[in-house]
Motif scaffolding. Structure first.
Motif, mmCIF file in Angstrom:
data_model
loop_
_atom_site.group_PDB
_atom_site.id
_atom_site.type_symbol
_atom_site.label_atom_id
_atom_site.label_comp_id
_atom_site.label_asym_id
_atom_site.label_seq_id
_atom_site.Cartn_x
_atom_site.Cartn_y
_atom_site.Cartn_z
ATOM 1 N N SER A 51 0.827 -1.214 0.000
ATOM 2 C CA SER A 51 0.000 0.000 0.000
ATOM 3 C C SER A 51 0.860 1.262 0.000
ATOM 4 O O SER A 51 0.527 2.236 -0.671
ATOM 5 N N PHE A 62 -3.117 5.204 0.058
ATOM 6 C CA PHE A 62 -2.621 4.173 0.969
ATOM 7 C C PHE A 62 -3.776 3.421 1.607
ATOM 8 O O PHE A 62 -3.821 2.191 1.602
ATOM 9 N N LEU A 66 -5.846 1.339 -0.958
ATOM 10 C CA LEU A 66 -5.168 0.101 -1.323
ATOM 11 C C LEU A 66 -5.125 -0.887 -0.162
ATOM 12 O O LEU A 66 -5.309 -2.093 -0.361
ATOM 13 N N ALA A 67 -4.913 -0.395 1.043
ATOM 14 C CA ALA A 67 -4.842 -1.283 2.207
ATOM 15 C C ALA A 67 -6.179 -1.978 2.438
ATOM 16 O O ALA A 67 -6.235 -3.197 2.636
ATOM 17 N N GLN A 109 -6.960 -4.542 -0.312
ATOM 18 C CA GLN A 109 -6.185 -5.769 -0.145
ATOM 19 C C GLN A 109 -6.711 -6.608 1.017
ATOM 20 O O GLN A 109 -6.811 -7.838 0.903
#
Length: 64
Positions: free
Chosen positions: A15, A41, A44-45, A48
């Protein structure tokens, strides 16, 4: 080291790199780039972590 801690560190690393790559291409001022990095960030974190949770759920459900 615990497998969950290693997984979270990998997610955070991916991320961070992705957020840096996505925010560095923008032609904005520095504070805006920092805010874009933080936004990318967390986006994306969480995406995921959602993929990991869904794959774990599928693995648990369909292996029985």
């Amino acid at each position: 080291m615990n497998l969950a801690v290693i997984g979270l560190l990998i997610v955070a690393g991916i991320s961070a790199v992705g957020g840096w790559l996505l925010s560095s291409n923008q032609n904005q001022e520095t504070p805006v780039k920092i805010m874009l990095f933080v936004g990318y960030f967390w986006l994306l974190a969480f995406s995921q972590l959602l993929l990991i949770a869904l794959s774990y759920f599928g693995w648990q459900r369909f292996t029985d």
